[in-house]
Design a protein around this motif. Sequence first.
Motif, PDB file in Angstrom:
ATOM      1  N   SER A 273      59.034 127.691 -24.768  1.00 52.73           N
ATOM      2  CA  SER A 273      59.574 128.323 -23.568  1.00 52.73           C
ATOM      3  C   SER A 273      58.439 128.823 -22.683  1.00 52.73           C
ATOM      4  CB  SER A 273      60.498 129.477 -23.936  1.00 52.73           C
ATOM      5  OG  SER A 273      59.754 130.515 -24.525  1.00 52.73           O
ATOM      6  N   VAL A 274      58.702 128.846 -21.384  1.00 51.64           N
ATOM      7  CA  VAL A 274      57.705 129.305 -20.423  1.00 51.64           C
ATOM      8  C   VAL A 274      57.601 130.818 -20.458  1.00 51.64           C
ATOM      9  CG1 VAL A 274      57.129 129.394 -17.977  1.00 51.64           C
ATOM     10  CG2 VAL A 274      58.068 127.316 -18.947  1.00 51.64           C
ATOM     11  N   GLY A 275      58.703 131.490 -20.636  1.00 52.83           N
ATOM     12  CA  GLY A 275      58.686 132.948 -20.704  1.00 52.83           C
ATOM     13  C   GLY A 275      58.889 133.569 -19.340  1.00 52.83           C
ATOM     14  N   GLU A 276      58.749 134.859 -19.295  1.00 52.27           N
ATOM     15  CA  GLU A 276      58.906 135.594 -18.051  1.00 52.27           C
ATOM     16  C   GLU A 276      57.623 135.538 -17.238  1.00 52.27           C
ATOM     17  OE1 GLU A 276      60.233 139.524 -18.814  1.00 52.27           O
ATOM     18  OE2 GLU A 276      61.790 138.860 -20.198  1.00 52.27           O
ATOM     19  N   ALA A 277      57.726 135.929 -15.988  1.00 50.96           N
ATOM     20  CA  ALA A 277      56.566 135.903 -15.093  1.00 50.96           C
ATOM     21  C   ALA A 277      55.452 136.821 -15.592  1.00 50.96           C
ATOM     22  CB  ALA A 277      56.975 136.282 -13.683  1.00 50.96           C
ATOM     23  N   SER A 278      55.806 137.891 -16.294  1.00 48.08           N
ATOM     24  CA  SER A 278      54.777 138.807 -16.785  1.00 48.08           C
ATOM     25  C   SER A 278      53.982 138.210 -17.944  1.00 48.08           C
ATOM     26  CB  SER A 278      55.420 140.121 -17.227  1.00 48.08           C
ATOM     27  OG  SER A 278      56.313 139.882 -18.299  1.00 48.08           O
ATOM     28  N   ASP A 279      54.524 137.170 -18.592  1.00 51.32           N
ATOM     29  CA  ASP A 279      53.836 136.536 -19.702  1.00 51.32           C
ATOM     30  C   ASP A 279      52.812 135.502 -19.244  1.00 51.32           C
ATOM     31  OD1 ASP A 279      55.375 138.028 -21.385  1.00 51.32           O
ATOM     32  OD2 ASP A 279      56.803 136.418 -21.803  1.00 51.32           O
ATOM     33  N   VAL A 280      52.914 135.068 -18.011  1.00 53.82           N
ATOM     34  CA  VAL A 280      52.039 134.020 -17.487  1.00 53.82           C
ATOM     35  C   VAL A 280      50.674 134.619 -17.159  1.00 53.82           C
ATOM     36  CG1 VAL A 280      51.762 132.321 -15.641  1.00 53.82           C
ATOM     37  CG2 VAL A 280      54.025 132.798 -16.566  1.00 53.82           C
ATOM     38  N   VAL A 281      49.638 133.849 -17.329  1.00 50.30           N
ATOM     39  CA  VAL A 281      48.278 134.291 -17.025  1.00 50.30           C
ATOM     40  C   VAL A 281      48.163 134.553 -15.527  1.00 50.30           C
ATOM     41  CG1 VAL A 281      45.859 133.614 -17.060  1.00 50.30           C
ATOM     42  CG2 VAL A 281      47.362 132.977 -18.938  1.00 50.30           C
ATOM     43  N   ALA A 282      47.489 135.591 -15.164  1.00 49.37           N
ATOM     44  CA  ALA A 282      47.324 135.954 -13.761  1.00 49.37           C
ATOM     45  C   ALA A 282      46.518 134.891 -13.021  1.00 49.37           C
ATOM     46  CB  ALA A 282      46.610 137.291 -13.647  1.00 49.37           C
ATOM     47  N   ALA A 283      46.778 134.767 -11.737  1.00 45.26           N
ATOM     48  CA  ALA A 283      46.067 133.792 -10.904  1.00 45.26           C
ATOM     49  C   ALA A 283      44.603 134.185 -10.757  1.00 45.26           C
ATOM     50  CB  ALA A 283      46.721 133.711  -9.532  1.00 45.26           C
ATOM     51  N   ALA A 284      43.770 133.193 -10.645  1.00 43.56           N
ATOM     52  CA  ALA A 284      42.341 133.438 -10.452  1.00 43.56           C
ATOM     53  C   ALA A 284      42.105 133.967  -9.040  1.00 43.56           C
ATOM     54  CB  ALA A 284      41.558 132.151 -10.658  1.00 43.56           C
ATOM     55  N   PRO A 285      41.090 134.783  -8.862  1.00 40.06           N
ATOM     56  CA  PRO A 285      40.805 135.294  -7.519  1.00 40.06           C
ATOM     57  C   PRO A 285      40.322 134.168  -6.615  1.00 40.06           C
ATOM     58  CG  PRO A 285      39.074 135.924  -9.038  1.00 40.06           C
ATOM     59  CD  PRO A 285      40.156 135.298  -9.855  1.00 40.06           C
ATOM     60  N   PRO A 286      40.600 134.266  -5.329  1.00 38.28           N
ATOM     61  CA  PRO A 286      40.147 133.214  -4.410  1.00 38.28           C
ATOM     62  C   PRO A 286      38.618 133.200  -4.313  1.00 38.28           C
ATOM     63  CG  PRO A 286      41.129 135.029  -3.194  1.00 38.28           C
ATOM     64  CD  PRO A 286      41.339 135.312  -4.647  1.00 38.28           C
ATOM     65  N   VAL A 287      38.066 132.007  -4.352  1.00 34.24           N
ATOM     66  CA  VAL A 287      36.616 131.836  -4.272  1.00 34.24           C
ATOM     67  C   VAL A 287      36.338 130.784  -3.211  1.00 34.24           C
ATOM     68  CG1 VAL A 287      34.542 131.175  -5.554  1.00 34.24           C
ATOM     69  CG2 VAL A 287      36.370 132.370  -6.713  1.00 34.24           C
ATOM     70  N   SER A 288      35.360 131.046  -2.376  1.00 37.02           N
ATOM     71  CA  SER A 288      35.025 130.099  -1.318  1.00 37.02           C
ATOM     72  C   SER A 288      34.338 128.864  -1.900  1.00 37.02           C
ATOM     73  CB  SER A 288      34.101 130.754  -0.289  1.00 37.02           C
ATOM     74  OG  SER A 288      32.836 131.006  -0.858  1.00 37.02           O
ATOM     75  N   LEU A 289      34.412 127.770  -1.165  1.00 41.56           N
ATOM     76  CA  LEU A 289      33.779 126.530  -1.593  1.00 41.56           C
ATOM     77  C   LEU A 289      32.267 126.712  -1.731  1.00 41.56           C
ATOM     78  CD1 LEU A 289      34.283 123.581  -2.268  1.00 41.56           C
ATOM     79  CD2 LEU A 289      33.984 123.050   0.144  1.00 41.56           C
ATOM     80  N   ARG A 290      31.701 127.516  -0.864  1.00 44.06           N
ATOM     81  CA  ARG A 290      30.264 127.798  -0.920  1.00 44.06           C
ATOM     82  C   ARG A 290      29.893 128.461  -2.245  1.00 44.06           C
ATOM     83  NH1 ARG A 290      27.087 130.978   3.824  1.00 44.06           N
ATOM     84  NH2 ARG A 290      25.120 129.985   3.415  1.00 44.06           N
ATOM     85  N   GLU A 291      30.725 129.412  -2.697  1.00 44.73           N
ATOM     86  CA  GLU A 291      30.483 130.102  -3.955  1.00 44.73           C
ATOM     87  C   GLU A 291      30.604 129.155  -5.142  1.00 44.73           C
ATOM     88  OE1 GLU A 291      29.523 133.291  -6.441  1.00 44.73           O
ATOM     89  OE2 GLU A 291      29.403 133.142  -4.264  1.00 44.73           O
ATOM     90  N   VAL A 292      31.560 128.242  -5.101  1.00 47.08           N
ATOM     91  CA  VAL A 292      31.725 127.264  -6.182  1.00 47.08           C
ATOM     92  C   VAL A 292      30.482 126.400  -6.295  1.00 47.08           C
ATOM     93  CG1 VAL A 292      33.045 125.255  -6.937  1.00 47.08           C
ATOM     94  CG2 VAL A 292      34.235 127.253  -6.033  1.00 47.08           C
TER      95      VAL A 292
END
Length: 51
Positions: A10-29
């Motif tokens: 099962s996928v579970g509830e939204a609180s069980d899902v891993v948090a989204a990664a912070p936005p990073v600019s292409l330059r930083e990548v």
Amino acid sequence: MVHVLRRLLSVGEASDVVAAAPPVSLREVFRRFWPYTRGGGAGSFPSSCSA
């Protein structure tokens, strides 16, 4: 047994899902990962752009 499989798949509830990664600019990548592409020759840049 079926209950255990449903629980594992099962996928579970939204609180069980891993948090989204912070936005990073292409330059930083590129700044973070460019040293790992050295030694790859002229194909490093095009292959990193296509991925």
